[in-house]
Design an enzyme around this catalytic site. Sequence first.
Site, PDB file in Angstrom:
ATOM      1  CB  CYS A  81       0.461  -1.809  -0.124  1.00 51.11           C
ATOM      2  SG  CYS A  81       0.294  -2.938  -2.197  1.00 51.11           S
ATOM      3  CG  HIS A 373       1.439  -6.411   1.211  1.00 52.35           C
ATOM      4  ND1 HIS A 373       0.520  -5.289   0.746  1.00 52.35           N
ATOM      5  CD2 HIS A 373       2.159  -6.215   2.038  1.00 52.35           C
ATOM      6  CE1 HIS A 373       1.090  -4.830   1.853  1.00 52.35           C
ATOM      7  NE2 HIS A 373       1.854  -4.921   2.439  1.00 52.35           N
TER       8      HIS A 373
END
Length: 419
Positions: A81, A373
């Site tokens: 990510c 994240h």
Amino acid sequence: MCQDYIYDKEMEQIAKEEQRKAWKMQGKTTHKLCVKLREKYSTWEPTKRELELLRHNPKRRRITSNCTIGLRGLINLGNTCFMNCIVQALTHTPLLRDFFLSDRHKCEMQSNSCLVCEMSQLFQEFYSGHRSPHIPFRLLHLVWTHARHLAGYEQQDAHEFLIAALDVLHRHCKDDNGKKANNPNHCNCIIDQIFTGGLQSDVTCQVCHGVSTTIDPFWDISLDLPGSSTPFWPLSPGGDGSALNGESHTTGATTLTDCLRRFTRPEHLGSSAKIKCSGCHSYQESTKQLTMKKLPIVACFHLKRFEHSAKLRRKITTYVSFPLELDMTPFMASSKESRMNGQYQQAVDPFNNDNKYSLFAVVNHQGTLESGHYTTFIRQHKDQWFKCDDAIITKASIKDVLDSEGYLLFYHKQFLEYE
């Protein structure tokens, strides 16, 4: 009917005739100059090959206000990510998009090892109109090859990836223009044209007040935050900033401007960091001040949320308010000089837009230092925002963007100057 532009051959012919008449009237003395101008600014006409392509591809893409071309999710290949969020920010950088979609890169490397060629392919994929998420496996492989410290499936820092990506792109597209440049230290590649600014450092001797100035290139500006172990400057003139913990969305929240004011304030270097003054010919205490000598087209601000020291490793969650539009004039070296000349408060010129920027991408980090994240907010068209969360893209409001924590902030200059 279709609102497309048309090529009017008759108008072009009339323009050429009028131009010829104008040159004739100027006389023979300026004939050589006119020939040069004619060579330099010759009108464009489609070649037979281009006409053939237009005939075989009658369908035109029209960019409307609700058009989603350029929006495409990216598959997470295992803790990637950090890469996906930077790719989203880069593919929505206007000038970078224009460069790659106009096929400007002329590769002199093996195409399977050139990151610029892969980025070019990536832009084609993003703006092809396909809606299914793209799998960036070739990009990941090239990053692992050229930036070995980012290899492996561990979670990496998005800021570190941005700098590594810009560095590799800069090295791989240097050959396009940089090789021919007269100054070997100055690169004219697309990365430097868009992202490189000049940071001025003024070191002032406390005894003779002599100033030593250096200017260094930068791709991003890293800003300290309140809540870090580094003491933060009072947030407003006369305020002690003690009541501001930066975690609430109240009017007392820290702003991006506060962080920039702290970045450009004079800093006393102290007795342990004496410099040799060329005026005094001895080591003296001094103050150091950073200002912007040259602003880049795209300004990237890195909010230092991850603190690594011998004693602790932690994430700083201080809320920092950032604007949709940013004026960098107060942080310019020229503004510092005018303040020193006694002009403390210059009148704000509403028509001077040289240093004004618009926000177009925000990278956010959710979670802790160990487990987190990355996502990105990107601007599509003038005022439409979308949240890119790996393969999933959803519509976002301006409030969603401005209320987010913010880790990397991307601003684009509102007006560009021609060199």
